[in-house]
Design a protein around this motif. Structure first.
Motif, PDB file in Angstrom:
ATOM      1  N   GLY A 188       0.485  12.384  -7.606  1.00 17.34           N
ATOM      2  CA  GLY A 188       1.532  12.738  -6.676  1.00 17.34           C
ATOM      3  C   GLY A 188       1.043  13.039  -5.272  1.00 17.34           C
ATOM      4  N   SER A 189      -0.261  12.925  -5.042  1.00 17.18           N
ATOM      5  CA  SER A 189      -0.820  13.268  -3.736  1.00 17.18           C
ATOM      6  C   SER A 189      -0.553  12.165  -2.719  1.00 17.18           C
ATOM      7  CB  SER A 189      -2.333  13.481  -3.850  1.00 17.18           C
ATOM      8  OG  SER A 189      -2.983  12.253  -4.147  1.00 17.18           O
ATOM      9  N   ARG A 190      -0.727  12.525  -1.451  1.00 23.89           N
ATOM     10  CA  ARG A 190      -0.584  11.538  -0.377  1.00 23.89           C
ATOM     11  C   ARG A 190      -1.626  10.425  -0.547  1.00 23.89           C
ATOM     12  NH1 ARG A 190       2.439  11.940   4.086  1.00 23.89           N
ATOM     13  NH2 ARG A 190       1.883  10.721   5.944  1.00 23.89           N
ATOM     14  N   ARG A 191      -2.795  10.795  -1.013  1.00 16.94           N
ATOM     15  CA  ARG A 191      -3.839   9.798  -1.243  1.00 16.94           C
ATOM     16  C   ARG A 191      -3.391   8.767  -2.276  1.00 16.94           C
ATOM     17  NH1 ARG A 191      -8.756  10.414  -4.510  1.00 16.94           N
ATOM     18  NH2 ARG A 191      -8.158  12.570  -4.862  1.00 16.94           N
ATOM     19  N   GLN A 192      -2.752   9.238  -3.346  1.00 18.02           N
ATOM     20  CA  GLN A 192      -2.257   8.310  -4.358  1.00 18.02           C
ATOM     21  C   GLN A 192      -1.179   7.404  -3.781  1.00 18.02           C
ATOM     22  OE1 GLN A 192       0.212   9.870  -7.536  1.00 18.02           O
ATOM     23  NE2 GLN A 192      -0.810   8.566  -9.037  1.00 18.02           N
ATOM     24  N   MET A 193      -0.283   7.980  -2.975  1.00 12.42           N
ATOM     25  CA  MET A 193       0.793   7.173  -2.395  1.00 12.42           C
ATOM     26  C   MET A 193       0.251   6.115  -1.436  1.00 12.42           C
ATOM     27  SD  MET A 193       3.451   8.360  -3.904  1.00 12.42           S
ATOM     28  CE  MET A 193       2.475   8.948  -5.314  1.00 12.42           C
ATOM     29  N   ARG A 194      -0.767   6.465  -0.669  1.00 11.95           N
ATOM     30  CA  ARG A 194      -1.398   5.492   0.225  1.00 11.95           C
ATOM     31  C   ARG A 194      -1.964   4.331  -0.585  1.00 11.95           C
ATOM     32  NH1 ARG A 194      -4.089   7.317   5.212  1.00 11.95           N
ATOM     33  NH2 ARG A 194      -5.961   6.390   4.322  1.00 11.95           N
ATOM     34  N   GLY A 195      -2.585   4.649  -1.706  1.00  9.82           N
ATOM     35  CA  GLY A 195      -3.125   3.598  -2.571  1.00  9.82           C
ATOM     36  C   GLY A 195      -2.040   2.691  -3.111  1.00  9.82           C
ATOM     37  N   ARG A 196      -0.879   3.272  -3.434  1.00 11.18           N
ATOM     38  CA  ARG A 196       0.228   2.456  -3.944  1.00 11.18           C
ATOM     39  C   ARG A 196       0.774   1.521  -2.860  1.00 11.18           C
ATOM     40  NH1 ARG A 196       3.812   6.766  -7.530  1.00 11.18           N
ATOM     41  NH2 ARG A 196       2.295   7.029  -9.242  1.00 11.18           N
ATOM     42  N   VAL A 197       0.803   2.004  -1.626  1.00 10.64           N
ATOM     43  CA  VAL A 197       1.239   1.143  -0.528  1.00 10.64           C
ATOM     44  C   VAL A 197       0.329  -0.072  -0.431  1.00 10.64           C
ATOM     45  CG1 VAL A 197       1.407   0.944   1.986  1.00 10.64           C
ATOM     46  CG2 VAL A 197       2.351   2.954   0.830  1.00 10.64           C
ATOM     47  N   VAL A 198      -0.966   0.167  -0.444  1.00  5.88           N
ATOM     48  CA  VAL A 198      -1.928  -0.934  -0.332  1.00  5.88           C
ATOM     49  C   VAL A 198      -1.791  -1.895  -1.516  1.00  5.88           C
ATOM     50  CG1 VAL A 198      -4.387  -1.518  -0.315  1.00  5.88           C
ATOM     51  CG2 VAL A 198      -3.543   0.379   1.079  1.00  5.88           C
ATOM     52  N   LEU A 214       9.470  -1.987   0.136  1.00  2.09           N
ATOM     53  CA  LEU A 214       8.206  -1.339  -0.190  1.00  2.09           C
ATOM     54  C   LEU A 214       8.412   0.011  -0.871  1.00  2.09           C
ATOM     55  CD1 LEU A 214       5.096  -1.121   0.065  1.00  2.09           C
ATOM     56  CD2 LEU A 214       5.451  -0.260   2.397  1.00  2.09           C
ATOM     57  N   GLY A 215       9.382   0.791  -0.387  1.00  2.00           N
ATOM     58  CA  GLY A 215       9.570   2.149  -0.869  1.00  2.00           C
ATOM     59  C   GLY A 215       9.625   2.310  -2.379  1.00  2.00           C
ATOM     60  N   PRO A 216      10.482   1.540  -3.096  1.00  2.00           N
ATOM     61  CA  PRO A 216      10.565   1.705  -4.548  1.00  2.00           C
ATOM     62  C   PRO A 216       9.280   1.336  -5.281  1.00  2.00           C
ATOM     63  CG  PRO A 216      12.513   0.587  -3.686  1.00  2.00           C
ATOM     64  CD  PRO A 216      11.514   0.636  -2.572  1.00  2.00           C
ATOM     65  N   LYS A 217       8.436   0.529  -4.648  1.00  2.00           N
ATOM     66  CA  LYS A 217       7.166   0.178  -5.270  1.00  2.00           C
ATOM     67  C   LYS A 217       6.158   1.321  -5.157  1.00  2.00           C
ATOM     68  CE  LYS A 217       7.659  -4.784  -4.190  1.00  2.00           C
ATOM     69  NZ  LYS A 217       7.637  -5.320  -5.568  1.00  2.00           N
ATOM     70  N   VAL A 218       6.420   2.238  -4.221  1.00  2.00           N
ATOM     71  CA  VAL A 218       5.528   3.365  -4.003  1.00  2.00           C
ATOM     72  C   VAL A 218       5.988   4.586  -4.794  1.00  2.00           C
ATOM     73  CG1 VAL A 218       4.521   4.894  -2.257  1.00  2.00           C
ATOM     74  CG2 VAL A 218       4.940   2.485  -1.715  1.00  2.00           C
ATOM     75  N   ARG A 219       7.297   4.866  -4.756  1.00  4.01           N
ATOM     76  CA  ARG A 219       7.871   5.975  -5.522  1.00  4.01           C
ATOM     77  C   ARG A 219       9.162   5.510  -6.171  1.00  4.01           C
ATOM     78  NH1 ARG A 219       6.210  11.681  -4.203  1.00  4.01           N
ATOM     79  NH2 ARG A 219       7.889  12.118  -5.678  1.00  4.01           N
ATOM     80  N   VAL A 220       9.310   5.810  -7.448  1.00  7.03           N
ATOM     81  CA  VAL A 220      10.542   5.409  -8.133  1.00  7.03           C
ATOM     82  C   VAL A 220      11.738   6.183  -7.610  1.00  7.03           C
ATOM     83  CG1 VAL A 220       9.372   4.672 -10.231  1.00  7.03           C
ATOM     84  CG2 VAL A 220      10.098   7.049 -10.028  1.00  7.03           C
ATOM     85  N   ASP A 221      11.502   7.367  -7.004  1.00  8.35           N
ATOM     86  CA  ASP A 221      12.596   8.181  -6.485  1.00  8.35           C
ATOM     87  C   ASP A 221      12.810   7.950  -4.986  1.00  8.35           C
ATOM     88  OD1 ASP A 221      10.192   9.329  -5.759  1.00  8.35           O
ATOM     89  OD2 ASP A 221      10.782  11.395  -6.210  1.00  8.35           O
ATOM     90  N   TYR A 222      12.325   6.811  -4.481  1.00  3.91           N
ATOM     91  CA  TYR A 222      12.528   6.488  -3.065  1.00  3.91           C
ATOM     92  C   TYR A 222      14.021   6.311  -2.780  1.00  3.91           C
ATOM     93  CZ  TYR A 222      12.521   3.754   1.288  1.00  3.91           C
ATOM     94  OH  TYR A 222      12.756   3.295   2.556  1.00  3.91           O
ATOM     95  N   VAL A 223      14.505   7.022  -1.761  1.00  5.63           N
ATOM     96  CA  VAL A 223      15.878   6.883  -1.267  1.00  5.63           C
ATOM     97  C   VAL A 223      15.770   6.779   0.251  1.00  5.63           C
ATOM     98  CG1 VAL A 223      18.151   7.935  -1.061  1.00  5.63           C
ATOM     99  CG2 VAL A 223      16.827   8.221  -3.173  1.00  5.63           C
TER     100      VAL A 223
END
Length: 307
Positions: A236-246, A260-269
């Motif tokens: 759940g860290s910012r580091r993990q989210m950055r990795g998901r973006v890449v 891109l958002g839903p691919k990074v977090r399932v709760d993206y709104v």
């Protein structure tokens, strides 16, 4: 050597200390593949990978990396996005380490004709190579380094010789103990001691620590050690989210925010807490690191990995 360091090592028979440690290491140690090479490129890759990853997990990633880019010239010629994608897929920590490693390879090829410099100071000129990594490469590739001082070494010196919890004192004591011109075996040996015998919870007898007879901590049963910084939680860290973006951009190469958002977090709104503004912040960080390009196109923000 400072008065504190001299006091910490007073009464120590340095030759006995050195011989005991080196014989212990040579008799039995963890057999990592980068310990069987003196290739500076292969050692640099192992050092960068192990900065945030346990050594046992690095082995497979290190071998796969070298299978894909076997020489420094191969890495320099690679697409940076592929290198970053490899880093992400193998969970090797901050992606900018991959970027810097790729840039360092380009420096070796363009500025040093493909041959690594041998001196720690010159190695420090390579992108992303700090003093510790430069010294490690100089030691393990060229037997031309100073004493390495990492968290394990600090713990060993503090416990064994009561060296004060001060970086300059650790460096002085470590350098005093290292046999001249033998940085390769000495640095491997003292880091091994910290990794298998003098961990946070020590295993002095079980690991057959060669310094028990003169270790201050062993004699006093006081195994306190310098504070060790801990990595923040990854999940759940910012580091993990950055990795998901890449990771997402590696597959699709170019995506608008709401793709891109839903691919990074399932709760993206889009308008929520984890929405467009939050995602733009991640992209801004990645852009600053030179990993992602962000463009405004037809009213949409579009992101892609940089070539």
């Amino acid at each position: 050597m400072s008065e504190d360091a001299a006091t910490a090592l007073s009464g120590v028979d340095e030759d006995t200390v050195r011989t005991a440690l080196i014989e212990w290491y040579e008799a039995d140690h963890r057999d990592y593949p980068w310990r069987r090479t003196d290739d500076a490129y292969e050692i640099l890759v192992s050092e960068v990978m192990s900065q945030q990853t346990q050594l046992d997990r690095v082995v497979d990633a290190w071998q796969a990396f070298l299978d894909r880019w076997p020489t420094v010239a191969d890495l320099a010629a690679a697409d940076r996005a592929e290198v970053v994608g490899f880093w992400t897929s193998h969970s090797l920590g901050y992606n900018n380490r991959a970027k810097y490693l790729h840039e360092a390879a380009n420096q070796v090829v363009s500025e040093y004709d493909g041959t690594f410099p041998r001196d720690p100071d010159e190695l420090s000129e390579l992108m992303g190579v700090g003093p510790y990594t430069a010294n490690a490469v100089a030691s393990f590739a060229f037997d031309n380094g100073d004493a390495v001082v990492d968290t394990n070494v600090k713990r060993v010196l503090h416990r064994a010789f009561d060296v004060a919890d001060d970086d300059s004192e650790f460096e002085r004591a470590a350098q005093e103990l290292m046999p001249e011109g033998e940085s390769r075996i000495w640095n491997n040996a003292i880091m091994e001691l910290g990794g298998v015998a003098c961990e946070k919870t020590p295993s002095c007898d079980a690991a057959g620590c060669p310094w028990r007879e003169f270790c201050h901590a062993y004699q006093t049963a006081d195994f306190t050690a310098p504070d060790v910084p801990t990595q923040p939680e990854f999940e759940g860290s910012r580091r993990q989210m950055r990795g998901r973006v890449v990771s997402a951009l590696e597959g699709d190469r170019e995506l608008a925010l709401d793709e891109l958002g839903p691919k990074v977090r399932v709760d993206y709104v889009p308008g929520g807490e984890y929405g467009r503004d939050w995602l733009r912040g991640l992209l801004s960080d990645l852009s600053d690191d030179g990993l992602v390009s962000v463009d405004e196109r037809d009213g949409d923000t579009v992101a892609r990995l940089r070539e």
